[in-house]
Design a protein around this motif. Structure first.
Motif, PDB file in Angstrom:
ATOM      1  N   VAL A 160       0.804  -1.224   0.000  1.00  0.00           N
ATOM      2  CA  VAL A 160       0.000   0.000   0.000  1.00  0.00           C
ATOM      3  C   VAL A 160       0.835   1.272   0.000  1.00  0.00           C
ATOM      4  N   LEU A 161       2.137   1.172   0.113  1.00  0.00           N
ATOM      5  CA  LEU A 161       2.956   2.381   0.246  1.00  0.00           C
ATOM      6  C   LEU A 161       3.123   3.140  -1.057  1.00  0.00           C
ATOM      7  N   THR A 162       2.658   2.592  -2.154  1.00  0.00           N
ATOM      8  CA  THR A 162       2.691   3.313  -3.427  1.00  0.00           C
ATOM      9  C   THR A 162       1.284   3.672  -3.907  1.00  0.00           C
ATOM     10  N   ASP A 163       0.283   3.414  -3.091  1.00  0.00           N
ATOM     11  CA  ASP A 163      -1.110   3.636  -3.489  1.00  0.00           C
ATOM     12  C   ASP A 163      -1.623   4.929  -2.868  1.00  0.00           C
ATOM     13  N   TYR A 164      -1.730   5.985  -3.698  1.00  0.00           N
ATOM     14  CA  TYR A 164      -2.136   7.284  -3.175  1.00  0.00           C
ATOM     15  C   TYR A 164      -3.613   7.329  -2.798  1.00  0.00           C
ATOM     16  N   LYS A 196       6.067   6.214  -2.057  1.00  0.00           N
ATOM     17  CA  LYS A 196       6.812   6.454  -3.288  1.00  0.00           C
ATOM     18  C   LYS A 196       5.921   6.980  -4.388  1.00  0.00           C
ATOM     19  N   GLU A 197       6.494   7.887  -5.149  1.00  0.00           N
ATOM     20  CA  GLU A 197       5.859   8.377  -6.363  1.00  0.00           C
ATOM     21  C   GLU A 197       6.853   8.080  -7.484  1.00  0.00           C
ATOM     22  N   GLY A 198       6.681   6.954  -8.138  1.00  0.00           N
ATOM     23  CA  GLY A 198       7.716   6.468  -9.032  1.00  0.00           C
ATOM     24  C   GLY A 198       8.916   6.037  -8.199  1.00  0.00           C
ATOM     25  N   ASN A 199      10.084   6.609  -8.499  1.00  0.00           N
ATOM     26  CA  ASN A 199      11.288   6.311  -7.721  1.00  0.00           C
ATOM     27  C   ASN A 199      11.549   7.344  -6.633  1.00  0.00           C
ATOM     28  N   ASP A 200      10.692   8.351  -6.519  1.00  0.00           N
ATOM     29  CA  ASP A 200      10.887   9.417  -5.537  1.00  0.00           C
ATOM     30  C   ASP A 200      10.196   9.075  -4.221  1.00  0.00           C
ATOM     31  N   ILE A 201      10.911   9.284  -3.128  1.00  0.00           N
ATOM     32  CA  ILE A 201      10.341   9.068  -1.801  1.00  0.00           C
ATOM     33  C   ILE A 201       9.739  10.368  -1.305  1.00  0.00           C
ATOM     34  N   LYS A 202       8.498  10.323  -0.877  1.00  0.00           N
ATOM     35  CA  LYS A 202       7.800  11.479  -0.347  1.00  0.00           C
ATOM     36  C   LYS A 202       7.574  11.270   1.151  1.00  0.00           C
ATOM     37  N   CYS A 203       7.952  12.260   1.951  1.00  0.00           N
ATOM     38  CA  CYS A 203       7.883  12.148   3.411  1.00  0.00           C
ATOM     39  C   CYS A 203       6.775  13.041   3.952  1.00  0.00           C
ATOM     40  N   SER A 204       6.040  12.546   4.932  1.00  0.00           N
ATOM     41  CA  SER A 204       4.954  13.339   5.525  1.00  0.00           C
ATOM     42  C   SER A 204       5.396  14.075   6.776  1.00  0.00           C
ATOM     43  N   ASP A 205       6.679  13.922   7.181  1.00  0.00           N
ATOM     44  CA  ASP A 205       7.138  14.495   8.453  1.00  0.00           C
ATOM     45  C   ASP A 205       8.547  15.052   8.299  1.00  0.00           C
ATOM     46  N   ILE A 206       8.637  16.235   7.660  1.00  0.00           N
ATOM     47  CA  ILE A 206       9.909  16.946   7.537  1.00  0.00           C
ATOM     48  C   ILE A 206       9.894  18.073   8.570  1.00  0.00           C
ATOM     49  N   GLU A 207      10.810  18.043   9.508  1.00  0.00           N
ATOM     50  CA  GLU A 207      10.805  19.017  10.598  1.00  0.00           C
ATOM     51  C   GLU A 207      12.006  19.948  10.466  1.00  0.00           C
TER      52      GLU A 207
END
Length: 326
Positions: A160-164, A196-207
């Protein structure tokens, strides 16, 4: 022979001086940033080290480990940081909460690397103890060796980590305070805050924080302050959490690396400033060998309000003021 020995000594001294100029950490090799190594909560009372701070009716000890490659973050590969947090009860006789986090980090600093901006990407977490009860069965030694793939594999959420389309599902709630979304399977101690969005990692917690390094020596800086408070003491318009996930509601119009601001402040428990001391590679978090030389308390050593720093900290990407360290 004596001339040769003397020349070698001069060359070694010169190399050490060059290393201090460029890295601040000559014993750790060229090309490493000044956060490289292991840092632990540190303050001083009457000249004696204290490795915990009080908050939320208990006491916290935090350990950070940086791999010294923060310059790679903006090239897309990232420096790696790991965080071990322990919360003790009010008498420091029992652990009530314990977590371990893995992620990436970046710094943006002045020419002496003494001041600047710190960005922590909290990607994957592991709950070891929650509300006094042990949650996971993976040892601390093992977690220090885990990488991102280990967390993803242990999460049982690979599918599920690639399913928006699953952003609002029961597997992906939002933290009630920080609004950070995370994936977690029921009964599993692993938290995943990336997809992941393609090969890019997207983070929900950048502080995002302001940092200051002090107590420099041949081995680099040994005392660290990181805070969400501005150099003018303003706690409202500096620290923030940014999410790169699509569809998140933004606070204001400030963005960072494609992420929108979703929370003012940070996720740190009970505080908006951390003071840390660097420990030697000969030491461990369980038996630290401190590298400090200055035993002033944090309030004496650091300028939480720093009127000599003209950096625009309200915008994460703004340049750093390059005045010499006072």
């Amino acid at each position: 022979m004596k001339k040769t020995i003397k020349l070698c000594a001069l060359l070694v001294a010169a190399a050490a001086a060059i290393a201090v100029t460029f890295t601040g950490c000559p014993d750790l090799g060229f090309g490493k940033d000044d956060l490289f190594g292991t840092w632990m909560t540190l303050d001083f009372v009457n000249g004696e080290p204290v490795s915990y701070y009080a908050a939320d009716g208990g006491y916290y000890t935090v350990t950070w480990k940086f791999d010294g490659k923060s310059e790679n973050m903006f090239a897309g590969t990232g420096g790696i940081f790991k965080q071990h947090l322990i919360k003790y009860n009010s008498t420091r006789t029992a652990i009530t909460d314990e977590t371990f986090w893995y992620g990436e980090y970046a710094i943006k600093a002045n020419s002496s690397c003494s001041k600047g901006k710190l960005y922590l990407y909290y990607e994957c977490g592991y709950s070891m103890i929650y509300n006094g009860s042990r949650v996971g069965d993976v040892s601390l030694d093992t977690l220090w060796d885990w990488d991102r793939d280990d967390y993803i594999n242990a999460s049982e959420l690979q599918a599920v980590l690639t399913d928006y389309t699953t952003v609002s599902s029961s597997l992906c709630p939002a933290d009630s305070t920080t609004k950070v979304r995370y994936y977690q399977k029921a009964g599993n101690p692993v938290l995943i805050q990336i997809r992941k969005e393609g090969n890019d990692i997207k983070c929900s917690d950048i502080e995002y924080f302001r940092f200051n390094l002090k107590d420099g020596s041949l081995y680099g800086y040994t005392r660290l302050m990181a805070t969400t408070r501005n150099a003018r003491g303003d706690s409202e318009n500096l620290g923030g959490i940014y999410s790169q996930w699509e569809g998140e509601s933004a606070i204001g119009d400030t963005t960072f690396r494609g992420g929108v601001r979703i929370h003012n402040g940070c996720s740190w428990k009970g505080d908006n400033v951390r003071y840390m001391g660097r420990i030697s590679a000969r030491g461990t978090p369980e038996e630290p060998v401190w590298m400090y030389s200055n035993t002033k308390s944090n309030s004496e050593l650091f300028n939480l309000v720093d009127n000599d720093d003209d950096t625009n900290y309200t915008i994460p990407d703004a340049d750093i003021d390059d005045k010499a360290e006072q």
